[in-house]
Scaffold this motif. Structure first.
Motif, PDB file in Angstrom:
ATOM      1  N   SER A 313     -23.439  -3.714  17.658  1.00  0.00           N
ATOM      2  CA  SER A 313     -22.950  -2.442  17.124  1.00  0.00           C
ATOM      3  C   SER A 313     -22.136  -1.690  18.168  1.00  0.00           C
ATOM      4  CB  SER A 313     -24.117  -1.587  16.638  1.00  0.00           C
ATOM      5  OG  SER A 313     -24.888  -1.104  17.721  1.00  0.00           O
ATOM      6  N   ASN A 315     -20.275  -3.119  20.528  1.00  0.00           N
ATOM      7  CA  ASN A 315     -18.976  -3.810  20.555  1.00  0.00           C
ATOM      8  C   ASN A 315     -18.132  -3.432  19.341  1.00  0.00           C
ATOM      9  OD1 ASN A 315     -19.645  -5.084  22.947  1.00  0.00           O
ATOM     10  ND2 ASN A 315     -20.388  -6.941  21.937  1.00  0.00           N
ATOM     11  N   GLN A 316     -18.796  -3.295  18.197  1.00  0.00           N
ATOM     12  CA  GLN A 316     -18.076  -2.942  16.980  1.00  0.00           C
ATOM     13  C   GLN A 316     -17.464  -1.552  17.090  1.00  0.00           C
ATOM     14  OE1 GLN A 316     -20.454  -2.898  13.388  1.00  0.00           O
ATOM     15  NE2 GLN A 316     -18.697  -3.411  12.102  1.00  0.00           N
ATOM     16  N   ASP A 319     -14.398  -1.976  19.506  1.00  0.00           N
ATOM     17  CA  ASP A 319     -13.316  -2.886  19.136  1.00  0.00           C
ATOM     18  C   ASP A 319     -12.789  -2.720  17.713  1.00  0.00           C
ATOM     19  OD1 ASP A 319     -13.552  -4.087  21.660  1.00  0.00           O
ATOM     20  OD2 ASP A 319     -15.165  -5.392  20.944  1.00  0.00           O
ATOM     21  N   ASN A 320     -13.562  -2.079  16.844  1.00  0.00           N
ATOM     22  CA  ASN A 320     -13.163  -1.949  15.444  1.00  0.00           C
ATOM     23  C   ASN A 320     -12.775  -0.499  15.162  1.00  0.00           C
ATOM     24  OD1 ASN A 320     -13.138  -1.650  12.579  1.00  0.00           O
ATOM     25  ND2 ASN A 320     -14.421  -3.471  12.365  1.00  0.00           N
ATOM     26  N   ASN A 321     -11.460  -0.277  15.124  1.00  0.00           N
ATOM     27  CA  ASN A 321     -10.976   1.096  14.934  1.00  0.00           C
ATOM     28  C   ASN A 321     -11.476   1.710  13.630  1.00  0.00           C
ATOM     29  OD1 ASN A 321      -9.538   1.093  17.339  1.00  0.00           O
ATOM     30  ND2 ASN A 321      -7.623   0.436  16.374  1.00  0.00           N
ATOM     31  N   ASP A 322     -11.442   0.942  12.544  1.00  0.00           N
ATOM     32  CA  ASP A 322     -11.859   1.465  11.239  1.00  0.00           C
ATOM     33  C   ASP A 322     -13.338   1.848  11.244  1.00  0.00           C
ATOM     34  OD1 ASP A 322      -9.313   1.120  10.256  1.00  0.00           O
ATOM     35  OD2 ASP A 322      -9.722  -0.844   9.368  1.00  0.00           O
ATOM     36  N   PHE A 323     -14.179   0.991  11.829  1.00  0.00           N
ATOM     37  CA  PHE A 323     -15.616   1.274  11.913  1.00  0.00           C
ATOM     38  C   PHE A 323     -15.868   2.541  12.719  1.00  0.00           C
ATOM     39  CE2 PHE A 323     -19.548   0.956  14.387  1.00  0.00           C
ATOM     40  CZ  PHE A 323     -20.492   0.860  13.365  1.00  0.00           C
ATOM     41  N   ARG A 324     -15.177   2.647  13.868  1.00  0.00           N
ATOM     42  CA  ARG A 324     -15.393   3.779  14.757  1.00  0.00           C
ATOM     43  C   ARG A 324     -14.978   5.091  14.084  1.00  0.00           C
ATOM     44  NH1 ARG A 324     -12.754   1.914  18.509  1.00  0.00           N
ATOM     45  NH2 ARG A 324     -10.735   2.944  18.294  1.00  0.00           N
ATOM     46  N   GLN A 368      -9.585   1.168  26.230  1.00  0.00           N
ATOM     47  CA  GLN A 368     -10.651   1.269  25.230  1.00  0.00           C
ATOM     48  C   GLN A 368     -11.475   2.539  25.439  1.00  0.00           C
ATOM     49  OE1 GLN A 368     -12.605  -2.450  25.949  1.00  0.00           O
ATOM     50  NE2 GLN A 368     -11.206  -3.633  24.636  1.00  0.00           N
TER      51      GLN A 368
END
Length: 454
Positions: A313, A315-316, A319-324, A368
């Motif tokens: 979670s 890392n997500q 690395d995951n713009n939409d998730f963040r 990042q």
């Protein structure tokens, strides 16, 4: 937040607003005689009386000709005063004695209580309303009969307070169990709402802080209209970020389906019967409860992730713009109890970005780190950002040493800063500058100086 009325606004939209207020905990009822009539009266029996009908019946008890009393253009309190004067002259008693007897007769004539069937039916309605308080102009104890063990009656001389898990029912004009406190005559009425009295101020503030549902009440009370005006004009200002409005359920023979606002700005929902309003509302409320339960379940899942984050979670989030951005959006509009878990979670994510900078030439880790900080600063406003999240100021100060195009600096972070610095609001920039000045964050000041000033 009040309801914006457009051509597409429906009753269901109003019911959802009422439901959201019930869930928020600031839904209140303003109840008039029309409500008691809806609970008690049917085609066979007309038990509950309107104010005018009550005064007419009192005249019959004292052998006073109600029709002979001049009533054109005057309100019921003045009519009540005329009845007391007529009874005083007729009986030879003082006006005070006559008024006292009229009040006792009012108490006697309002001994109304619902039967088991009606009590069960309306109790179910109240359970779906989940009101925080009730104000009524009624003398009767019909509402208390529906909410036995769940409410406390308060008279006009009591303070309007909210005991825990108990619904206060404030009888604005008194109640039948204390006849001398009943407000019925002109002088009773005037003294009840002297300028700057506690009741007037409290009523206005209560209206401003709540969604107020008017049931069986025709808004003929000038003091209540004054309180509504005060709530909008005297006590105006500030951002209202909770459900708030004044909504009147208006009984009409041929009701209009579309909600609208009257000249006083009150939101009107028409219905042919109060029962039909309740039944329509209950259906919407049931759906909203399910929807809110699903949201609560989703938030509980998020809270679990924040309190015990896995490496996956973390890392997500990095690395995951939409998730963040989706998570930040949820947090910026969700209950404050998620904040502490998120702050700890964010610390772990920022730490991970620094770990990623450890290998030689691993400049993407700085980029990042910066992206995370910028998403926080742009995902919250200065008004709703938790103060602890202003740690981003220190975070920017720390990463600023590696933002640039020189040797040992992250070119990617420089591009990110130049592309996104304009997204930071002027209020947020000011707050960051204040923090930078307070803590002598030299690098942060330099970063902020690159933002174009208006």
């Amino acid at each position: 937040m009040t309801i914006t009325i457009t051509s597409s606004t429906t009753k269901q939209d109003v019911y959802k607003h009422i439901s959201s207020s019930a869930s928020y905990g600031n839904l209140g009822l303003f109840v008039g005689t029309g409500f008691s009539k809806a609970v008690l009266n049917d085609d066979d029996k007309q038990i509950a009386l309107s104010w005018g009908e009550l005064l007419e019946k009192i005249c019959g008890k004292f052998d006073i000709d109600y029709d002979a009393i001049f009533k054109d253009g005057i309100g019921y309190p003045e009519i009540a005063t005329k009845i007391c004067l007529a009874y005083s002259e007729q009986s030879g008693k003082t006006y005070g004695q006559a008024l006292s007897e009229v009040k006792r007769k009012v108490a006697s004539l309002t001994s109304w209580y619902p039967n088991d069937k009606n009590r069960d039916e309306f109790l179910t309605y109240f359970e779906h309303l989940s009101v925080a308080w009730i104000i009524t102009t009624n003398y009767d104890l019909v509402i208390e009969s529906l909410l036995t063990g769940k409410s406390i009656p308060l008279g006009p001389n009591d303070q309007l307070t909210n005991p825990k898990n108990i619904i206060p029912i404030y009888h604005l004009h008194g109640m039948r169990t204390n006849p001398e406190e009943i407000v019925i005559s002109q002088e009773d009425y005037v003294s009840l709402f002297r300028p700057n009295e506690y009741r007037q101020i409290k009523l206005a503030l209560t209206l401003k802080e709540s969604t107020v549902l008017l049931l069986g009440y025709g808004l003929g009370d000038v003091n209540v209209l004054t309180a509504i005006d005060w709530s909008k004009n005297v006590f105006k200002g500030g951002t209202v970020d909770f459900p708030q409005d004044v909504i009147q359920v208006l009984r009409k023979t041929n009701p209009i389906e579309t909600p609208y606002r009257d000249r006083n700005g009150i939101l009107i929902v028409e219905t042919d019967e109060i029962r039909n309003f309740f039944n329509e509302y209950v259906e919407v409320r049931k759906e909203e409860i399910v929807r809110e339960a699903n949201i609560t379940k989703s938030l509980a899942s998020i809270q679990t992730m924040l309190n015990a984050p896995t490496q996956e979670s973390i890392n997500q989030f990095i690395d995951n713009n939409d998730f963040r951005k989706a998570l930040i959006q949820i947090l910026s509009s969700s209950p404050i109890h998620l904040t502490s878990g998120f702050i700890s979670y964010l610390d772990k994510c920022l730490t991970e970005t620094w770990i990623r900078t450890s290998p030689s030439n691993a400049f993407e880790g700085y980029n990042q780190n910066l992206r995370l900080l910028l998403d926080i600063l742009t995902g919250f406003s200065t008004k709703n950002i938790p103060p602890a999240l202003f740690q981003t100021a220190y975070g920017l100060e720390r990463v600023a040493y590696y933002i640039g195009t020189g040797s040992g600096e992250s070119w990617a972070a420089a591009r990110t800063w130049n592309n996104r610095k304009g997204e930071i609001s002027a209020d947020m920039v000011k707050e960051l500058r204040d923090i930078a000045n307070q803590y002598s964050y030299i690098r942060l000041k330099q970063l902020l100086n690159t933002i174009k000033k208006d």
